[in-house]
Design an enzyme around this catalytic site. Sequence first.
Site, PDB file in Angstrom:
ATOM      1  N   ASN A   1      -0.018  -5.221  -6.827  1.00  0.00           N
ATOM      2  CA  ASN A   1       1.139  -4.476  -7.339  1.00  0.00           C
ATOM      3  C   ASN A   1       2.029  -5.384  -8.171  1.00  0.00           C
ATOM      4  OD1 ASN A   1       0.946  -1.758  -5.911  1.00  0.00           O
ATOM      5  ND2 ASN A   1       0.712  -3.208  -4.224  1.00  0.00           N
ATOM      6  N   SER A   2       2.300  -6.575  -7.643  1.00  0.00           N
ATOM      7  CA  SER A   2       3.173  -7.505  -8.370  1.00  0.00           C
ATOM      8  C   SER A   2       2.543  -7.876  -9.707  1.00  0.00           C
ATOM      9  CB  SER A   2       3.404  -8.773  -7.540  1.00  0.00           C
ATOM     10  OG  SER A   2       4.088  -8.447  -6.354  1.00  0.00           O
TER      11      SER A   2
ATOM     12  N   HIS B   1       0.837  -1.202   0.000  1.00  0.00           N
ATOM     13  CA  HIS B   1       0.000   0.000   0.000  1.00  0.00           C
ATOM     14  C   HIS B   1       0.877   1.259   0.000  1.00  0.00           C
ATOM     15  CE1 HIS B   1      -3.903  -2.105   1.177  1.00  0.00           C
ATOM     16  NE2 HIS B   1      -2.994  -3.054   1.162  1.00  0.00           N
TER      17      HIS B   1
ATOM     18  N   ASP C   1      -5.792   5.664   1.651  1.00  0.00           N
ATOM     19  CA  ASP C   1      -6.013   4.240   1.400  1.00  0.00           C
ATOM     20  C   ASP C   1      -7.388   3.841   1.943  1.00  0.00           C
ATOM     21  OD1 ASP C   1      -3.921   1.669   1.038  1.00  0.00           O
ATOM     22  OD2 ASP C   1      -5.756   1.230   2.146  1.00  0.00           O
TER      23      ASP C   1
ATOM     24  N   GLU D   1       2.731  -4.914 -12.052  1.00  0.00           N
ATOM     25  CA  GLU D   1       4.117  -4.670 -12.478  1.00  0.00           C
ATOM     26  C   GLU D   1       4.518  -5.678 -13.555  1.00  0.00           C
ATOM     27  OE1 GLU D   1       6.027  -4.871  -8.647  1.00  0.00           O
ATOM     28  OE2 GLU D   1       5.001  -3.051  -7.983  1.00  0.00           O
TER      29      GLU D   1
ATOM     30  N   HIS E   1       2.524 -14.344  -6.121  1.00  0.00           N
ATOM     31  CA  HIS E   1       1.384 -14.582  -5.215  1.00  0.00           C
ATOM     32  C   HIS E   1       0.165 -13.765  -5.654  1.00  0.00           C
ATOM     33  CE1 HIS E   1       2.587 -10.683  -3.934  1.00  0.00           C
ATOM     34  NE2 HIS E   1       1.831 -10.655  -2.862  1.00  0.00           N
TER      35      HIS E   1
HETATM   36  N1  UDP Z   1       8.441  -5.838  -3.483  1.00  0.00           N
HETATM   37  C1  UDP Z   1       9.753  -5.597  -3.800  1.00  0.00           C
HETATM   38  N2  UDP Z   1      10.690  -6.448  -3.312  1.00  0.00           N
HETATM   39  C2  UDP Z   1      10.381  -7.530  -2.557  1.00  0.00           C
HETATM   40  C3  UDP Z   1       9.025  -7.772  -2.257  1.00  0.00           C
HETATM   41  C4  UDP Z   1       8.084  -6.921  -2.749  1.00  0.00           C
HETATM   42  O1  UDP Z   1      10.084  -4.618  -4.490  1.00  0.00           O
HETATM   43  O2  UDP Z   1      11.299  -8.254  -2.150  1.00  0.00           O
HETATM   44  C5  UDP Z   1       7.408  -4.869  -3.936  1.00  0.00           C
HETATM   45  C6  UDP Z   1       6.685  -5.282  -5.187  1.00  0.00           C
HETATM   46  O3  UDP Z   1       7.348  -4.794  -6.333  1.00  0.00           O
HETATM   47  C7  UDP Z   1       5.313  -4.656  -4.978  1.00  0.00           C
HETATM   48  C8  UDP Z   1       5.130  -4.662  -3.479  1.00  0.00           C
HETATM   49  O4  UDP Z   1       6.426  -4.798  -2.922  1.00  0.00           O
HETATM   50  O5  UDP Z   1       5.337  -3.317  -5.431  1.00  0.00           O
HETATM   51  C9  UDP Z   1       4.283  -5.812  -2.990  1.00  0.00           C
HETATM   52  O6  UDP Z   1       2.951  -5.532  -3.215  1.00  0.00           O
HETATM   53  P1  UDP Z   1       1.925  -6.638  -3.664  1.00  0.00           P
HETATM   54  O7  UDP Z   1       0.591  -5.984  -3.781  1.00  0.00           O
HETATM   55  O8  UDP Z   1       2.402  -7.333  -4.872  1.00  0.00           O
HETATM   56  O9  UDP Z   1       1.943  -7.730  -2.524  1.00  0.00           O
HETATM   57  P2  UDP Z   1       1.920  -7.666  -0.903  1.00  0.00           P
HETATM   58  O10 UDP Z   1       3.319  -7.485  -0.471  1.00  0.00           O
HETATM   59  O11 UDP Z   1       1.038  -6.522  -0.517  1.00  0.00           O
HETATM   60  O12 UDP Z   1       1.371  -8.995  -0.540  1.00  0.00           O
END
Ligand code: UDP
Length: 496
Positions: free
Chosen positions: A370-371, A21, A123, A374, A366
């Site tokens: 965001n992932s 977030h 948020d 991206e 997972h």
């Molecule tokens: N991320 C990263 N490096 C890591 C783990 C996560 O840069 O080792 C970033 C990823 O690019 C994304 C965010 O952290 O922008 C994770 O958000 P996401 O919604 O995918 O998953 P969450 O962590 O909330 O389960």
Amino acid sequence: MAMDDAPKPHFVLVPLMAQGHMIPMADFALLLVSRGSRVSLITTPVNARRLRAVANRGGDNLRLVELSMPCAEFGLPEGCENVDLVRQPELFIPFFNCIRRLEDQLNRYLREQPPAPTCIIADQCMPWTMEVANDLGIPRFVFHCPSCFYLLCTLRIAEHELYEKVSDPCEAFFVPGLPQLPQRIEVNKLKAQRFLDVPDLDLLRHVQEADATADGIVLNTCYEFEPWCVDDYRGALGKEVWPVGPVSLIHKDTGGKVVRGDGSAGVDHSGVSQWLDGREPGSVLFISFGSIARTLFRQQVEIGNALEATGRPFLWAMKEAEKGDLVEEWLAEFEERNRGNGIIVKGWVPQVLILTHPAVGCFMTHCGWNSTLEAVAAGVPMVTWPHFADQFLNEKLVVDILRTGVSVGVKAPFFYMAAGDDALVKSEAVERAVESIMGGVEGEKIRRRARKFAEKASKVMEEGGSSKDNLDRMIDYTINLATGNYKANGRATALC
Ligand code: UDP
């Protein structure tokens, strides 16, 4: 009047303190600054350390504001200021109750510190910002972190009262009220959970009220990825909805991609970059399950066996769940056997830097939004491995609608260590999913579709691109509210 002297809107951004977030909100802050706005990004000391490097990229127009969380008062360990630091499920509600204490501090801060705020963008998980905005008499937008597809599906399920009518959480049903799709979207309540659907119903009600009374909705997606979802969602809400993403695209250079997320982690990206530089284009499988999910040892072994069976180069970002001699021994032997063909990085990795490297050909994810976003923006196809929350519906979007991924076949949500055997995925299933993307004729079709999305994404932030236009429209809308051309729930606001 010179451009710099023109009145600027001052946006107050309030992210939930969770990496999934805070990261998009910080990127969004940079986007606003790039369009000439001022931004105050509200956070706490522990999170400020993570955000400082990325916030510095916004210069004088981006201010990081540190408010304090009285953790001890709520039985939280000192410094437990981010969801990824809440390691016991029973501390979740205290964490959210503690966050609520930011309300008075934010109100006071915004009254005392110039420039006056024009608009709060918070948020969805920070519903108390509704009271702050009401008290200050300024408009408020909600920034949603999940996909629009998830938001629309959960809205339709709620409208048809299926959260109440379906009593068995495992009972399958189709999401009602969606347009004609090649196939209907089948879920159960576990795989279509509402955001913050926690035992504390007051919190959910507060979130729903703050959503319903928001003056507009900002989405981290782009119209091209989910066009009918955005149209239907906007129609259903009857208010402004601005898809302004993928916000990660604000980072064009390596410097931004490296500090993004955890500038304090001192990520040494050069080893990872050099290793990727030495691999063939599209050859590497990248594995990462985000910032919160942890992988049990027995699941790690299944993944490891699958990687060895495929023989493909891999980069595994590992956030391990369990420690111990057995785990260490297995890991050491696994790394030794695969030296030269794969690397394991423990801790934080620069994910966007990795996903945008030409060597990466597949992402085992997972399905955090965001992932997912991206990867879609980078044109990387996915092996989808949802764990909890919105991730199962994001999987449906990728596999059934965008058709740029293959499911590994997770049957049940997996939150923290609470995994039953039905949440465990066997190595054969992992290998099959990887091969169906990285090899074969069908795989080539998926890879080609994925590349097409990267082409679309490359235009959305450019002149005339949909997300850039939406961002400008959102800023104009705010300025019009401030100059009295529109009315936001009967309130007025200010420019600085
Ligand atoms: N991320 C990263 N490096 C890591 C783990 C996560 O840069 O080792 C970033 C990823 O690019 C994304 C965010 O952290 O922008 C994770 O958000 P996401 O919604 O995918 O998953 P969450 O962590 O909330 O389960």
